[in-house]
Design an enzyme around this catalytic site. Structure first.
Site, PDB file in Angstrom:
ATOM      1  N   ASN A  10      46.320 -28.169  -6.267  1.00  0.00           N
ATOM      2  CA  ASN A  10      44.868 -28.293  -6.454  1.00  0.00           C
ATOM      3  C   ASN A  10      44.326 -29.492  -5.683  1.00  0.00           C
ATOM      4  O   ASN A  10      43.373 -29.366  -4.893  1.00  0.00           O
ATOM      5  CB  ASN A  10      44.620 -28.424  -7.972  1.00  0.00           C
ATOM      6  N   PHE A  83      58.030 -34.275  -8.246  1.00  0.00           N
ATOM      7  CA  PHE A  83      58.619 -33.645  -7.054  1.00  0.00           C
ATOM      8  C   PHE A  83      58.675 -34.587  -5.854  1.00  0.00           C
ATOM      9  O   PHE A  83      59.176 -34.205  -4.796  1.00  0.00           O
ATOM     10  CB  PHE A  83      57.809 -32.407  -6.647  1.00  0.00           C
ATOM     11  N   GLY A 132      40.708 -43.239  -8.231  1.00  0.00           N
ATOM     12  CA  GLY A 132      39.316 -43.168  -8.662  1.00  0.00           C
ATOM     13  C   GLY A 132      39.011 -41.832  -9.319  1.00  0.00           C
ATOM     14  O   GLY A 132      39.855 -40.929  -9.329  1.00  0.00           O
ATOM     15  N   LYS A 187      45.455 -43.480 -17.703  1.00  0.00           N
ATOM     16  CA  LYS A 187      44.333 -42.724 -18.285  1.00  0.00           C
ATOM     17  C   LYS A 187      44.711 -41.287 -18.598  1.00  0.00           C
ATOM     18  O   LYS A 187      44.103 -40.654 -19.464  1.00  0.00           O
ATOM     19  CB  LYS A 187      43.075 -42.814 -17.411  1.00  0.00           C
ATOM     20  N   SER A 251      40.025 -31.062 -15.884  1.00  0.00           N
ATOM     21  CA  SER A 251      41.201 -31.948 -15.931  1.00  0.00           C
ATOM     22  C   SER A 251      42.420 -31.203 -16.473  1.00  0.00           C
ATOM     23  O   SER A 251      42.363 -30.564 -17.527  1.00  0.00           O
ATOM     24  CB  SER A 251      40.911 -33.154 -16.829  1.00  0.00           C
TER      25      SER A 251
HETATM   26  N1  LIG Z   1      43.950 -32.005  -9.406  1.00  0.00           N
HETATM   27  C1  LIG Z   1      43.186 -33.094  -9.394  1.00  0.00           C
HETATM   28  O1  LIG Z   1      41.957 -33.024  -9.600  1.00  0.00           O
HETATM   29  C2  LIG Z   1      43.798 -34.418  -9.123  1.00  0.00           C
HETATM   30  C3  LIG Z   1      45.162 -34.619  -9.229  1.00  0.00           C
HETATM   31  N2  LIG Z   1      45.689 -35.873  -8.996  1.00  0.00           N
HETATM   32  C4  LIG Z   1      47.127 -36.075  -9.034  1.00  0.00           C
HETATM   33  O2  LIG Z   1      47.687 -35.317  -7.977  1.00  0.00           O
HETATM   34  C5  LIG Z   1      49.007 -34.871  -8.300  1.00  0.00           C
HETATM   35  C6  LIG Z   1      49.070 -33.376  -8.066  1.00  0.00           C
HETATM   36  O3  LIG Z   1      48.202 -32.747  -8.979  1.00  0.00           O
HETATM   37  P1  LIG Z   1      47.644 -31.264  -8.763  1.00  0.00           P
HETATM   38  O4  LIG Z   1      47.299 -31.043  -7.342  1.00  0.00           O
HETATM   39  O5  LIG Z   1      46.608 -31.078  -9.781  1.00  0.00           O
HETATM   40  O6  LIG Z   1      48.922 -30.390  -9.127  1.00  0.00           O
HETATM   41  P2  LIG Z   1      49.068 -28.817  -9.071  1.00  0.00           P
HETATM   42  O7  LIG Z   1      49.708 -28.395 -10.351  1.00  0.00           O
HETATM   43  O8  LIG Z   1      47.793 -28.164  -8.686  1.00  0.00           O
HETATM   44  O9  LIG Z   1      50.082 -28.576  -7.862  1.00  0.00           O
HETATM   45  C7  LIG Z   1      51.438 -28.475  -8.031  1.00  0.00           C
HETATM   46  C8  LIG Z   1      52.092 -28.597  -6.654  1.00  0.00           C
HETATM   47  O10 LIG Z   1      53.491 -28.836  -6.834  1.00  0.00           O
HETATM   48  C9  LIG Z   1      54.195 -27.939  -5.958  1.00  0.00           C
HETATM   49  N3  LIG Z   1      55.546 -27.702  -6.465  1.00  0.00           N
HETATM   50  C10 LIG Z   1      55.926 -26.930  -7.515  1.00  0.00           C
HETATM   51  N4  LIG Z   1      57.278 -26.974  -7.637  1.00  0.00           N
HETATM   52  C11 LIG Z   1      57.735 -27.799  -6.654  1.00  0.00           C
HETATM   53  C12 LIG Z   1      59.028 -28.255  -6.277  1.00  0.00           C
HETATM   54  N5  LIG Z   1      60.127 -27.881  -6.936  1.00  0.00           N
HETATM   55  N6  LIG Z   1      59.113 -29.119  -5.236  1.00  0.00           N
HETATM   56  C13 LIG Z   1      58.008 -29.531  -4.565  1.00  0.00           C
HETATM   57  N7  LIG Z   1      56.762 -29.123  -4.879  1.00  0.00           N
HETATM   58  C14 LIG Z   1      56.634 -28.265  -5.918  1.00  0.00           C
HETATM   59  C15 LIG Z   1      53.319 -26.698  -5.966  1.00  0.00           C
HETATM   60  O11 LIG Z   1      53.691 -25.807  -4.945  1.00  0.00           O
HETATM   61  C16 LIG Z   1      51.962 -27.359  -5.785  1.00  0.00           C
HETATM   62  O12 LIG Z   1      51.765 -27.763  -4.463  1.00  0.00           O
HETATM   63  C17 LIG Z   1      49.236 -35.307  -9.752  1.00  0.00           C
HETATM   64  O13 LIG Z   1      49.966 -36.503  -9.744  1.00  0.00           O
HETATM   65  C18 LIG Z   1      47.825 -35.568 -10.296  1.00  0.00           C
HETATM   66  O14 LIG Z   1      47.829 -36.579 -11.287  1.00  0.00           O
HETATM   67  C19 LIG Z   1      44.904 -36.940  -8.643  1.00  0.00           C
HETATM   68  C20 LIG Z   1      43.553 -36.791  -8.523  1.00  0.00           C
HETATM   69  C21 LIG Z   1      42.898 -35.535  -8.759  1.00  0.00           C
HETATM   70  O1  LIG Z   2      43.189 -37.821 -11.864  1.00  0.00           O
HETATM   71  C1  LIG Z   2      42.361 -36.938 -11.865  1.00  0.00           C
HETATM   72  C2  LIG Z   2      40.944 -37.157 -11.471  1.00  0.00           C
HETATM   73  O2  LIG Z   2      40.720 -38.420 -10.969  1.00  0.00           O
HETATM   74  C3  LIG Z   2      42.707 -35.558 -12.254  1.00  0.00           C
HETATM   75  O3  LIG Z   2      43.389 -35.542 -13.443  1.00  0.00           O
HETATM   76  P1  LIG Z   2      44.109 -34.221 -13.977  1.00  0.00           P
HETATM   77  O4  LIG Z   2      45.518 -34.299 -13.456  1.00  0.00           O
HETATM   78  O5  LIG Z   2      44.030 -34.360 -15.475  1.00  0.00           O
HETATM   79  O6  LIG Z   2      43.368 -33.033 -13.481  1.00  0.00           O
END
Ligand SMILES: NC(=O)C1=CN([C@@H]2O[C@H](COP(=O)(O)OP(=O)(O)OC[C@H]3O[C@@H](n4cnc5c(N)ncnc54)[C@H](O)[C@@H]3O)[C@@H](O)[C@H]2O)C=CC1
Ligand SMILES: O=C(CO)COP(=O)(O)O
Length: 328
Positions: A10, A83, A132, A187, A251
């Site tokens: 995402n 990962f 942020g 958080k 979130s």
């Molecule tokens: N989604 C958001 O709005 C935001 C997320 N974050 C941070 O970004 C990080 C990623 O979050 P999201 O994008 O939401 O996660 P997500 O759940 O959308 O994406 C999961 C990712 O992990 C990959 N994956 C799954 N199994 C795997 C494996 N065995 N090896 C390598 N990759 C693998 C998937 O293919 C995918 O690319 C987290 O640490 C989250 O806290 C930070 C700011 C905003």
């Molecule tokens: O860190 C985030 C926004 O700043 C996103 O948090 P979530 O992983 O809970 O979607």
């Protein structure tokens, strides 16, 4: 500029989209071959960023050896924390390639934050934490969003501003990498907690206001004990991200809390969300860390007992009410 993104979940898909829209050249590594194929052929990512047309200039691969690291201006990490080490450990990075971490988690096995792991793996590369209140589904849709680029390297901060700044996105600067990273990590636990309790009759905005105030106090006391600057907690990367994550229906942490409150098992939640939200493992890592640093986190402890099934929702609310009667 040329950017390599690791992870098209995402967040990574949203970052790739806004950077490509800003005119930058984006190449991404993604674990899931179906996601790679869809991105390359249909310019979309229905699994992680549904209903968004991604720019045709973004290219993806699942072979890390194909990544154009030598010509890149930045390597942006957008994977869930669990990962990261296994994905990056085999990569050789050019010495001058800056690493930008956007992941917000800790390694439950050794207590390292993602930035600490990246520093250990790549000691010769400059590092920034980009954090942020930045919910991916919002900023990709043009919602005004401000990031914080935390780094000791001024030119890397400037590059991040050049990459992201546009009519809806802004990048602010900080040199407190520890505080900016820990704010984004801690958080998540409270957003998860508020997701659970938000289903209870007591949980109006008065409750949320009190909950988030206490959460911020706890986050700040542990982070300061770990080397963060207290003032960072008044800024975007801490109070800003806490509010956005804990109150947003986009979130993953809040959503996981809601699913726990509905009685779903961890396996069912993992199936629905793909990956368990970061706050779940962070909570289990944060409590021993707090003990090690002589810091008490009564709200985080109550959330942990609630998640582990040792406390009912009613008793959580009684315990929370008791905390509000103690002097701050
Ligand atoms: N989604 C958001 O709005 C935001 C997320 N974050 C941070 O970004 C990080 C990623 O979050 P999201 O994008 O939401 O996660 P997500 O759940 O959308 O994406 C999961 C990712 O992990 C990959 N994956 C799954 N199994 C795997 C494996 N065995 N090896 C390598 N990759 C693998 C998937 O293919 C995918 O690319 C987290 O640490 C989250 O806290 C930070 C700011 C905003
Ligand atoms: O860190 C985030 C926004 O700043 C996103 O948090 P979530 O992983 O809970 O979607």
């Amino acid at each position: 500029m040329n950017v390599v993104i690791v992870g098209l979940g995402n967040l990574g898909s949203a970052v790739a989209t806004v950077l490509a829209r800003n005119g930058h050249q984006v190449m991404a590594w993604e674990f899931n071959q179906a996601v790679v194929d869809e991105l390359n052929q249909q310019h979309s990512n229905s699994a992680y960023l549904p209903a968004v047309a991604m720019p045709k200039t973004i290219a993806a691969t699942s072979d890390s050896q194909q990544l154009p690291l030598a010509g890149a201006d930045a390597l942006i990490i957008t994977l869930p924390s669990r990962f990261i080490e296994q994905t990056l450990a085999g990569l050789t990075l050019p010495a001058g390639l800056p690493i930008v971490n956007m992941s917000k988690g800790m390694n439950p096995e050794n207590g390292e934050t993602v930035c600490q792991t990246l520093q250990r793996l790549f000691p010769n590369n400059t590092l920034a934490q980009l954090s942020g209140p930045s919910i991916a589904n919002e900023f990709v849709a043009g919602v005004i969003t401000a990031f914080v680029a935390a780094s000791s390297c001024h030119s890397l901060q400037q590059s991040l501003a050049q990459l992201f700044n546009n009519d809806s996105l802004s990048v602010q600067f900080s040199t407190d990498i520890v505080g900016v990273e820990l704010g984004g990590i801690f958080k998540n636990c409270y957003a998860l907690g508020l997701g659970i309790v938000g289903q209870h009759a007591v949980a109006g905005l008065n409750f949320s206001g009190a909950f988030l105030t206490l959460a911020l106090q706890e986050m700040r006391s542990l982070a300061v004990a770990m080397g963060a600057q207290a003032s960072t907690f008044d800024g975007l990367a801490c109070i800003g991200d806490l509010i956005a994550t804990a109150l947003s229906d986009n979130s993953h942490n809040r959503k996981m809390g809601q699913l726990l409150a509905q009685g779903l098992s961890l396996a069912q939640i993992e199936q629905q969300l793909g990956v368990l939200a970061e706050g779940y493992k962070t909570l289990a890592t944060m409590l021993p860390l707090a003990q090690q640093h002589g810091v008490t986190l009564p709200l985080a402890q109550l959330i942990n007992e609630l998640i582990e099934g040792r406390l009912s929702l009613d008793n959580f609310c009684k315990g929370f009410n008791a905390l509000l009667k103690s002097p701050c």
